[in-house]
Design a protein around this motif. Structure first.
Motif, mmCIF file in Angstrom:
data_model
loop_
_atom_site.group_PDB
_atom_site.id
_atom_site.type_symbol
_atom_site.label_atom_id
_atom_site.label_comp_id
_atom_site.label_asym_id
_atom_site.label_seq_id
_atom_site.Cartn_x
_atom_site.Cartn_y
_atom_site.Cartn_z
ATOM 1 N N PHE A 100 0.647 -1.150 -0.078
ATOM 2 C CA PHE A 100 0.017 0.149 -0.094
ATOM 3 C C PHE A 100 1.068 1.164 -0.310
ATOM 4 O O PHE A 100 2.112 1.101 0.103
ATOM 5 C CB PHE A 100 -0.975 0.012 1.255
ATOM 6 C CG PHE A 100 -0.307 -0.137 2.451
ATOM 7 C CD1 PHE A 100 0.317 0.887 3.114
ATOM 8 C CD2 PHE A 100 0.033 -1.511 3.137
ATOM 9 C CE1 PHE A 100 1.226 0.730 4.334
ATOM 10 C CE2 PHE A 100 0.721 -1.711 4.096
ATOM 11 C CZ PHE A 100 1.348 -0.446 4.872
ATOM 12 N N GLU A 101 0.273 2.369 -0.411
ATOM 13 C CA GLU A 101 0.983 3.700 -0.156
ATOM 14 C C GLU A 101 0.428 4.356 0.815
ATOM 15 O O GLU A 101 -0.775 4.240 1.264
ATOM 16 C CB GLU A 101 1.321 4.220 -1.592
ATOM 17 C CG GLU A 101 -0.170 4.646 -1.988
ATOM 18 C CD GLU A 101 -0.014 5.395 -3.386
ATOM 19 O OE1 GLU A 101 1.060 5.521 -3.795
ATOM 20 O OE2 GLU A 101 -0.990 5.980 -3.805
ATOM 21 N N GLU A 102 1.018 5.269 1.619
ATOM 22 C CA GLU A 102 0.610 6.172 2.472
ATOM 23 C C GLU A 102 0.719 7.398 1.971
ATOM 24 O O GLU A 102 1.734 8.125 1.885
ATOM 25 C CB GLU A 102 1.287 6.052 3.798
ATOM 26 C CG GLU A 102 0.052 6.514 4.878
ATOM 27 C CD GLU A 102 0.629 6.060 6.430
ATOM 28 O OE1 GLU A 102 1.380 4.908 6.506
ATOM 29 O OE2 GLU A 102 -0.221 6.179 7.245
ATOM 30 N N VAL A 103 -0.339 8.267 1.956
ATOM 31 C CA VAL A 103 -0.326 9.658 1.548
ATOM 32 C C VAL A 103 -0.730 10.603 2.685
ATOM 33 O O VAL A 103 -1.530 10.140 3.669
ATOM 34 C CB VAL A 103 -1.431 10.051 0.307
ATOM 35 C CG1 VAL A 103 -0.701 9.424 -0.892
ATOM 36 C CG2 VAL A 103 -2.805 9.691 0.532
ATOM 37 N N LYS A 104 -0.712 11.839 2.831
ATOM 38 C CA LYS A 104 -1.173 12.565 3.731
ATOM 39 C C LYS A 104 -2.519 12.739 3.798
ATOM 40 O O LYS A 104 -3.170 13.189 2.654
ATOM 41 C CB LYS A 104 -0.572 13.984 3.624
ATOM 42 C CG LYS A 104 0.537 14.301 4.783
ATOM 43 C CD LYS A 104 0.804 15.484 4.937
ATOM 44 C CE LYS A 104 0.984 15.577 6.622
ATOM 45 N NZ LYS A 104 1.133 16.837 6.997
ATOM 46 N N ALA A 105 -3.543 12.405 4.871
ATOM 47 C CA ALA A 105 -5.006 12.501 4.681
ATOM 48 C C ALA A 105 -5.621 13.686 4.763
ATOM 49 O O ALA A 105 -5.059 14.573 5.440
ATOM 50 C CB ALA A 105 -5.460 11.604 5.799
ATOM 51 N N VAL A 107 -4.737 -2.731 2.229
ATOM 52 C CA VAL A 107 -5.124 -1.512 2.843
ATOM 53 C C VAL A 107 -5.887 -1.848 4.019
ATOM 54 O O VAL A 107 -5.800 -1.415 5.091
ATOM 55 C CB VAL A 107 -5.759 -0.542 2.017
ATOM 56 C CG1 VAL A 107 -6.455 0.726 2.539
ATOM 57 C CG2 VAL A 107 -4.997 -0.055 0.741
ATOM 58 N N ALA A 122 -6.390 7.499 7.192
ATOM 59 C CA ALA A 122 -7.175 7.662 6.258
ATOM 60 C C ALA A 122 -6.188 7.906 5.063
ATOM 61 O O ALA A 122 -6.760 7.627 3.856
ATOM 62 C CB ALA A 122 -8.163 8.965 6.183
ATOM 63 N N GLY A 123 -4.977 7.864 5.228
ATOM 64 C CA GLY A 123 -3.939 8.247 4.075
ATOM 65 C C GLY A 123 -3.559 6.940 3.447
ATOM 66 O O GLY A 123 -2.810 7.018 2.538
ATOM 67 N N ILE A 124 -3.848 5.874 4.083
ATOM 68 C CA ILE A 124 -3.394 4.484 3.359
ATOM 69 C C ILE A 124 -4.281 4.268 2.040
ATOM 70 O O ILE A 124 -5.448 4.057 2.319
ATOM 71 C CB ILE A 124 -3.529 3.385 4.381
ATOM 72 C CG1 ILE A 124 -2.891 3.677 5.827
ATOM 73 C CG2 ILE A 124 -2.967 2.135 4.089
ATOM 74 C CD1 ILE A 124 -2.932 2.952 6.753
ATOM 75 N N LYS A 125 -3.603 3.885 1.291
ATOM 76 C CA LYS A 125 -4.214 3.618 -0.301
ATOM 77 C C LYS A 125 -3.714 2.426 -0.910
ATOM 78 O O LYS A 125 -2.416 1.983 -0.823
ATOM 79 C CB LYS A 125 -4.012 5.028 -1.290
ATOM 80 C CG LYS A 125 -4.850 6.008 -0.656
ATOM 81 C CD LYS A 125 -4.393 7.337 -1.810
ATOM 82 C CE LYS A 125 -5.227 7.270 -2.885
ATOM 83 N NZ LYS A 125 -4.923 8.400 -3.928
#
Lengths: 326, 306
Positions: A321-326, B164, B102-105
């Motif tokens: 998975f990737e993690e972006v700033k929510a 995810v 919430a930022g895990i995609k």
């Protein structure tokens, strides 16, 4: 192990069959003309067979590997136990509903050390295949497996599971008796076992049916086995809405042992005899046995507590998975 | 407005129509452009209707009335399928909650392509909904007691279990352990996400492993199963609750009814794989309707307190 002419050949193995037929002819000719020496001829052909076996396995497509994992002559769980161990005592039943013939297990001695072996069992002929339900266990199979694992834990014996299933059985009674719960419970409890656990996919590793006995300190795959979330046929039927895309599904799923090892989802690949395990049961079992012994020696050096936390940590890391700033 | 004025307003009239205008019937509506013109991105997934019809008893009520009744049919008690936002609003006090992770995609690690690519599937959903994946995690108060809830959204690839969901679940358990609060999961899923192949399968192990840690921390884990809960989700954490609860009439099982029917070649009995069926067979602690759910939960969680 069946010998020619009782051997069965998959489509892409047909060139080997032709070579066997040639040997047969040479032998017949040798009988008719005792003066002519056919031995060198036969030896040549035998060498060709070996070369062909290698050639075929070197260039297998993912789908062909799936076919090889289902080869009718492929050794199954009880065969490996028979070849690797002595003093095997099979234990039956889940102490609750019945004995599931698709799941077998019991104590056996591996070079003097008692180990609990558990695995799905397939049949070798039509009648046996039905009895074994094609290696598709019902909830009582998973509960039997768990009972045996706990028994092993009680007497501090390591556990080895041999996985070979096209999936857990999707039947009405399976639902009534809680197929979901049985598999879920096994996965959960296997994380808590205090004894070393080694899991090996020896043929088909389909979905929750495989994972239900597939949580271990070490997870290996035989070279020509596969392991993923769904069988290529069912994947084709659901995602492509047709049964005709099983080859494509097999490619897309990246379900073969080389991929699985590359992804870090299994700890290693165990090599098979040239052409597949069905060519040499003894050699296949010997390689498997070596891996088990080596891994057990490693695992025994670690405390039970540490083994469990490492087991959890290993599976916890799995995922992309990737993690972006929510 | 006179007829002439009307004609002049409808500026485009095909040649053929102009010729035959005298003898044939006057057309009052002229379609100017063919086909649907709205682009996919401009389309609304579900238009907010004023009225809602119950799929079970055909009872018609206003949408706001249905929402006030927590999306339960006022006549027959049918539980409409709802998403994480609605569940969070129903369960958390004053509809207040804090969303986590919430930022895990999702990423298309395998480059999986069936009829369309996994990446395309993801992009399509991102453009249609605000959802970032099939599970959301939020913490807040439930009748004054803190709790962390992970809830699935069926609208996102059938609530499928992928990397995810596994990671959010995992972190939610860590959060519960850190804060020493109960953990609840609301399941609504078709099963594992095939487009992630073996990675999705391993999430069953990953989530169960985390539950083992939660168990060691002696914290309660409540599993609420809603319509539908199948496959990899039911065969892992959904069935592992300290208490397993289901909404009435929810379809819950390992294999889908169609597959079972194909396997056994027999019709399935009425009520097969429904919540009530599972309760009868001993796999649920109780069935709770959405109206009484919050209070039942809070009583239950009080019993768990040391």
């Amino acid at each position: 192990m069946p010998q020619y002419p009782n051997r069965q050949f998959l489509d892409f193995e047909k060139p080997i069959k032709e070579l066997y037929e040639q040997i047969d002819q040479a032998k017949k000719l040798a009988e008719k003309n005792p003066k002519i020496d056919y031995n060198s001829n036969i030896e040549q052909l035998e060498a060709l067979i070996l070369a062909k076996r290698k050639e075929i396995t070197d260039n297998l497509t993912p789908w062909q590997r799936v076919q090889l994992s289902r080869h009718p002559d492929r050794p199954y769980t009880l065969k490996y136990i028979d070849k690797m161990t002595t003093d095997f005592v099979e234990l039956y039943g889940d102490r609750n509903v019945k004995d599931d013939k698709a799941m077998v297990g019991g104590f056996a001695s591996l070079d003097g050390e008692t180990i609990m072996f558990i695995g799905q069992q397939k049949g070798t002929n039509t009648k046996q295949r039905q009895l074994r339900n094609f290696g598709m266990a019902n909830p009582e199979g998973y509960r039997k497996a768990l009972r045996l694992m706990r028994l092993a834990e009680k007497f501090n014996k390591p556990i080895v599971t041999l996985i070979d299933t096209p999936g857990a059985f999707p039947g009405m009674e399976a639902e009534e008796r809680g197929q979901s719960e049985a598999i879920a419970r096994n996965i959960y409890e296997m994380f808590r076992l205090k004894v070393p656990v080694i899991c090996i996919i020896i043929g088909e590793g389909a979905s929750g049916g495989a994972l239900g006995i597939g949580v271990g300190d070490r997870v290996f795959m035989l070279e020509n086995s596969w392991y993923t979330v769904i069988s290529p046929e069912n994947c084709s039927s659901i995602l492509w809405r047709s049964w005709d895309y099983k080859e494509t599904a097999a490619e897309q799923l990246k379900l073969t042992s080389d991929y699985m090892s590359e992804f870090g989802l299994v700890d290693g690949v165990i090599s098979e005899p040239v052409g597949g395990a069905h060519w040499d049961y003894d050699l296949a079992a010997a390689t498997l046995k070596d891996t088990i012994k080596k891994s057990l020696a490693e695992l025994k050096k670690v405390s039970a507590e540490k083994r469990i936390s490492q087991r959890i940590a290993k599976f916890e890391k799995m995922g992309n998975f990737e993690e972006v700033k929510a | 407005m006179s007829e002439e004025e009307l004609k002049s307003e409808n500026s485009y009239i095909p040649e053929d129509d102009k010729k035959s205008e005298g003898e044939s019937k006057q057309r009052w509506f002229q379609r100017l452009r063919k086909n649907i013109q709205t682009t996919t991105s401009e389309k609304k997934e579900v238009p907010e209707g004023l009225w809602s019809k119950c799929p079970e008893c055909n009872y018609i009520c206003t949408s706001s009335e249905l929402e006030e009744n927590l999306f339960v049919c006022p006549k027959c008690g049918y539980h409409h399928r709802i998403g994480s936002e609605d569940y969070f609003k129903i369960l958390f006090d004053n509809k207040e909650f804090k969303e986590h992770f919430a930022g895990i995609k999702s990423v298309d690690f395998l480059g999986f392509t069936d009829l369309k690519s996994y990446q395309k599937r993801l992009d399509d959903i991102y453009s249609k909904t605000d959802l970032k994946d099939s599970m959301r995690v939020a913490s807040g108060q439930l009748n004054g007691a803190p709790i962390i809830i992970a809830c699935m959204d069926f609208a996102f690839i059938g609530g499928s279990l992928g990397s995810v969901m596994g990671e959010k679940f995992s972190r939610a358990v860590d959060y519960a352990i850190n804060q020493k609060i109960p953990f609840m999961v609301i399941s609504k899923s078709g099963g594992a996400r095939m487009m992630e192949s073996a990675f999705s399968l391993m999430q069953m192990a990953k989530t169960s492993a985390k539950l083992s840690q939660l168990s060691d921390a002696q914290l309660p884990y409540v599993s609420l199963l809603t319509d539908p809960t199948f496959g990899g989700v039911s065969a892992s954490f959904a069935m592992l609750g300290d208490i397993n609860i289901a909404e009435p009439g929810a379809l819950i099982g390992f294999a889908g009814p169609r597959i079972i029917k194909e396997t056994i070649r027999k019709d399935l009995p009425k009520g097969f794989q429904r919540s009530e069926f599972l309760l009868d067979h001993g796999f649920l602690d109780f069935i709770a309707d959405r109206i009484s759910l919050k209070d039942k939960l809070s009583i239950m969680l009080r019993h768990f307190k040391v």
